[in-house]
Motif scaffolding. Sequence first.
Motif, mmCIF file in Angstrom:
data_model
loop_
_atom_site.group_PDB
_atom_site.id
_atom_site.type_symbol
_atom_site.label_atom_id
_atom_site.label_comp_id
_atom_site.label_asym_id
_atom_site.label_seq_id
_atom_site.Cartn_x
_atom_site.Cartn_y
_atom_site.Cartn_z
ATOM 1 N N ILE A 138 0.842 -1.198 0.000
ATOM 2 C CA ILE A 138 0.000 0.000 0.000
ATOM 3 C C ILE A 138 0.880 1.252 0.000
ATOM 4 O O ILE A 138 0.676 2.180 -0.794
ATOM 5 C CB ILE A 138 -0.923 0.019 1.240
ATOM 6 C CG1 ILE A 138 -1.800 -1.243 1.288
ATOM 7 C CG2 ILE A 138 -1.768 1.282 1.243
ATOM 8 C CD1 ILE A 138 -2.740 -1.399 0.144
ATOM 9 N N PHE A 140 4.030 1.575 -0.963
ATOM 10 C CA PHE A 140 4.710 1.719 -2.255
ATOM 11 C C PHE A 140 3.742 2.242 -3.313
ATOM 12 O O PHE A 140 4.109 3.064 -4.151
ATOM 13 C CB PHE A 140 5.296 0.383 -2.705
ATOM 14 C CG PHE A 140 6.607 0.045 -2.039
ATOM 15 C CD1 PHE A 140 7.085 0.787 -0.966
ATOM 16 C CD2 PHE A 140 7.384 -1.017 -2.486
ATOM 17 C CE1 PHE A 140 8.295 0.478 -0.351
ATOM 18 C CE2 PHE A 140 8.596 -1.333 -1.875
ATOM 19 C CZ PHE A 140 9.048 -0.589 -0.808
ATOM 20 N N GLY A 141 2.519 1.747 -3.264
ATOM 21 C CA GLY A 141 1.525 2.199 -4.238
ATOM 22 C C GLY A 141 1.248 3.688 -4.092
ATOM 23 O O GLY A 141 1.195 4.425 -5.078
ATOM 24 N N ILE A 142 1.103 4.125 -2.854
ATOM 25 C CA ILE A 142 0.830 5.546 -2.610
ATOM 26 C C ILE A 142 2.002 6.404 -3.074
ATOM 27 O O ILE A 142 1.830 7.392 -3.785
ATOM 28 C CB ILE A 142 0.527 5.791 -1.119
ATOM 29 C CG1 ILE A 142 -0.802 5.121 -0.742
ATOM 30 C CG2 ILE A 142 0.472 7.293 -0.819
ATOM 31 C CD1 ILE A 142 -1.131 5.174 0.740
ATOM 32 N N GLY A 144 4.178 5.671 -5.274
ATOM 33 C CA GLY A 144 4.236 5.627 -6.728
ATOM 34 C C GLY A 144 3.284 6.625 -7.355
ATOM 35 O O GLY A 144 3.665 7.420 -8.224
ATOM 36 N N MET A 145 2.049 6.621 -6.886
ATOM 37 C CA MET A 145 1.052 7.548 -7.424
ATOM 38 C C MET A 145 1.535 8.988 -7.360
ATOM 39 O O MET A 145 1.468 9.730 -8.346
ATOM 40 C CB MET A 145 -0.249 7.461 -6.612
ATOM 41 C CG MET A 145 -1.125 6.294 -6.934
ATOM 42 S SD MET A 145 -2.571 6.236 -5.838
ATOM 43 C CE MET A 145 -3.341 7.799 -6.207
ATOM 44 N N ASN A 147 4.687 10.211 -6.508
ATOM 45 C CA ASN A 147 5.994 10.490 -7.097
ATOM 46 C C ASN A 147 5.900 10.622 -8.615
ATOM 47 O O ASN A 147 6.630 11.403 -9.220
ATOM 48 C CB ASN A 147 6.988 9.384 -6.754
ATOM 49 C CG ASN A 147 7.440 9.435 -5.318
ATOM 50 O OD1 ASN A 147 7.283 10.453 -4.648
ATOM 51 N ND2 ASN A 147 7.995 8.339 -4.825
ATOM 52 N N TRP A 148 5.035 9.842 -9.206
ATOM 53 C CA TRP A 148 4.939 9.869 -10.666
ATOM 54 C C TRP A 148 4.417 11.204 -11.179
ATOM 55 O O TRP A 148 4.536 11.511 -12.364
ATOM 56 C CB TRP A 148 4.085 8.709 -11.175
ATOM 57 C CG TRP A 148 4.347 8.419 -12.616
ATOM 58 C CD1 TRP A 148 3.580 8.759 -13.686
ATOM 59 C CD2 TRP A 148 5.492 7.736 -13.145
ATOM 60 N NE1 TRP A 148 4.168 8.320 -14.848
ATOM 61 C CE2 TRP A 148 5.338 7.701 -14.551
ATOM 62 C CE3 TRP A 148 6.634 7.163 -12.569
ATOM 63 C CZ2 TRP A 148 6.292 7.105 -15.383
ATOM 64 C CZ3 TRP A 148 7.567 6.565 -13.399
ATOM 65 C CH2 TRP A 148 7.397 6.539 -14.784
ATOM 66 N N HIS A 151 6.447 13.180 -13.443
ATOM 67 C CA HIS A 151 6.560 12.828 -14.862
ATOM 68 C C HIS A 151 5.426 13.415 -15.688
ATOM 69 O O HIS A 151 5.412 13.274 -16.904
ATOM 70 C CB HIS A 151 6.568 11.307 -15.039
ATOM 71 C CG HIS A 151 7.801 10.656 -14.513
ATOM 72 N ND1 HIS A 151 8.724 10.046 -15.322
ATOM 73 C CD2 HIS A 151 8.283 10.527 -13.258
ATOM 74 C CE1 HIS A 151 9.710 9.563 -14.590
ATOM 75 N NE2 HIS A 151 9.457 9.854 -13.332
ATOM 76 N N VAL A 164 -5.929 17.428 -7.064
ATOM 77 C CA VAL A 164 -5.229 16.172 -7.334
ATOM 78 C C VAL A 164 -5.121 15.340 -6.068
ATOM 79 O O VAL A 164 -5.499 14.169 -6.041
ATOM 80 C CB VAL A 164 -3.832 16.436 -7.929
ATOM 81 C CG1 VAL A 164 -3.076 15.139 -8.071
ATOM 82 C CG2 VAL A 164 -3.950 17.124 -9.279
ATOM 83 N N PHE A 168 -6.763 11.713 -5.267
ATOM 84 C CA PHE A 168 -5.892 10.593 -4.917
ATOM 85 C C PHE A 168 -6.323 10.001 -3.579
ATOM 86 O O PHE A 168 -6.431 8.781 -3.427
ATOM 87 C CB PHE A 168 -4.438 11.049 -4.857
ATOM 88 C CG PHE A 168 -3.729 11.020 -6.178
ATOM 89 C CD1 PHE A 168 -4.360 10.550 -7.326
ATOM 90 C CD2 PHE A 168 -2.409 11.445 -6.293
ATOM 91 C CE1 PHE A 168 -3.706 10.510 -8.549
ATOM 92 C CE2 PHE A 168 -1.745 11.409 -7.509
ATOM 93 C CZ PHE A 168 -2.393 10.956 -8.634
ATOM 94 N N ILE A 172 -7.636 6.243 -2.889
ATOM 95 C CA ILE A 172 -6.927 5.340 -1.982
ATOM 96 C C ILE A 172 -7.851 4.860 -0.860
ATOM 97 O O ILE A 172 -7.850 3.680 -0.507
ATOM 98 C CB ILE A 172 -5.695 6.055 -1.388
ATOM 99 C CG1 ILE A 172 -4.655 6.307 -2.478
ATOM 100 C CG2 ILE A 172 -5.092 5.250 -0.248
ATOM 101 C CD1 ILE A 172 -3.641 7.375 -2.128
#
Lengths: 179, 179
Positions: A138, A140-142, A144-145, A147-148, A151, A164, A168, A172
């Motif tokens: 969980i 890592f998923g958060i 990732g969302m 941090n990305w 990009h 945003v 999010f 979650i």
Amino acid sequence: MAIASTMFRERGYDRTSLDDIAAGLSITKPSLYYHFASKEEILLECIARGYILFQQKIADRDDIRLPGRERVRIFIECYVDLLQDNVLSMIVADERVMSDAGKAKSRNYKRMLNRDLLDRLEVGRKDGSLAFDDARIISFGIFGMVNWMTHWQSGALQIAPGAVSDQFVAMILDGIGKP
Amino acid sequence: MAIASTMFRERGYDRTSLDDIAAGLSITKPSLYYHFASKEEILLECIARGYILFQQKIADRDDIRLPGRERVRIFIECYVDLLQDNVLSMIVADERVMSDAGKAKSRNYKRMLNRDLLDRLEVGRKDGSLAFDDARIISFGIFGMVNWMTHWQSGALQIAPGAVSDQFVAMILDGIGKP
DNA sequence: AATATTACCGACCGGACGGTAACAAAAGAT
DNA sequence: ATCTTTTGTTACCGTCCGGTCGGTAATATT
């Protein structure tokens, strides 16, 4: 330092030369070497600075008496805020370019952030406001969302900054599936 | 091509030299230039190849009659699968190093993937199996979660490959909050 | 007045990298 | 057997970058 953070974030660490940074400060590269031992040291100071700013920001808003669910929300909101200010160099620093010592320091900051989020998740599990299987995934998923977001093409989404993290957090906590 | 994909993924595009790629193929750099016009062209072919492999994989498993919710699940599972095979070079290619033409091509592939996921989300919204506010943010959030897996330290999580996508899907669909 | 210290600069080095020119060896077609 | 195309190779170029060296104003210390 703030200038270096912004440049690293905008162009990437590799593609930001010491001459670029020096020019941003209106000095020259050798002068940079008077203040820092290496390019990596500059990066590490940016990372440390980002971590401290995060700590300050979250300390302002945190309240240990809140349920885990709310404390997770606070974490995410603070994190997204700082990301939007180009301030979390941790994210843009690819560990593969760093020395072993630098890598260790960088990982340590990341570990502390991860630890913080994991703790909040566990609090929520204990107080019954959250339910999940493996907190590490969980977390890592958060990360990732959020941090990305670095990009994303700036301006691709025409949306208010706060919206945003709101969405999010909604995704979650409540998911997008209908019962 | 597969070798270049793997190297780009492992070391990053910038830090993979043409000599590295050539050595991996047991030839020399100028020989590479017989087959490709530039380093960027190699990257673009890796990206194209990744996209095609994704299309094939998802075509195998997809079923248009399923509810949107399940079609989103299939998308995520296929995507995570390919990521674990080092095959989606799209993710590791920083657009900032690419020419305008290359950037346009790369973005086009990303756009098509995003389009696909967005469509699945909208199907779910229409058939009532999904509910959310802004599909674009949900889509970006999902891509962020899975794309960021490339930043995980390999072996940090001792976990079965399939378990990650299972828990991601559970988190996305049902959320981690308790009513 | 003499001496450190702070903060900076111009010029340069060594190495790496993307890319190129010129040339050689396979390999199939005639 | 020879010619042509394909696929390599060796050797090199220009550029960029992290980092270093010797030196210099200005400020502070004694």
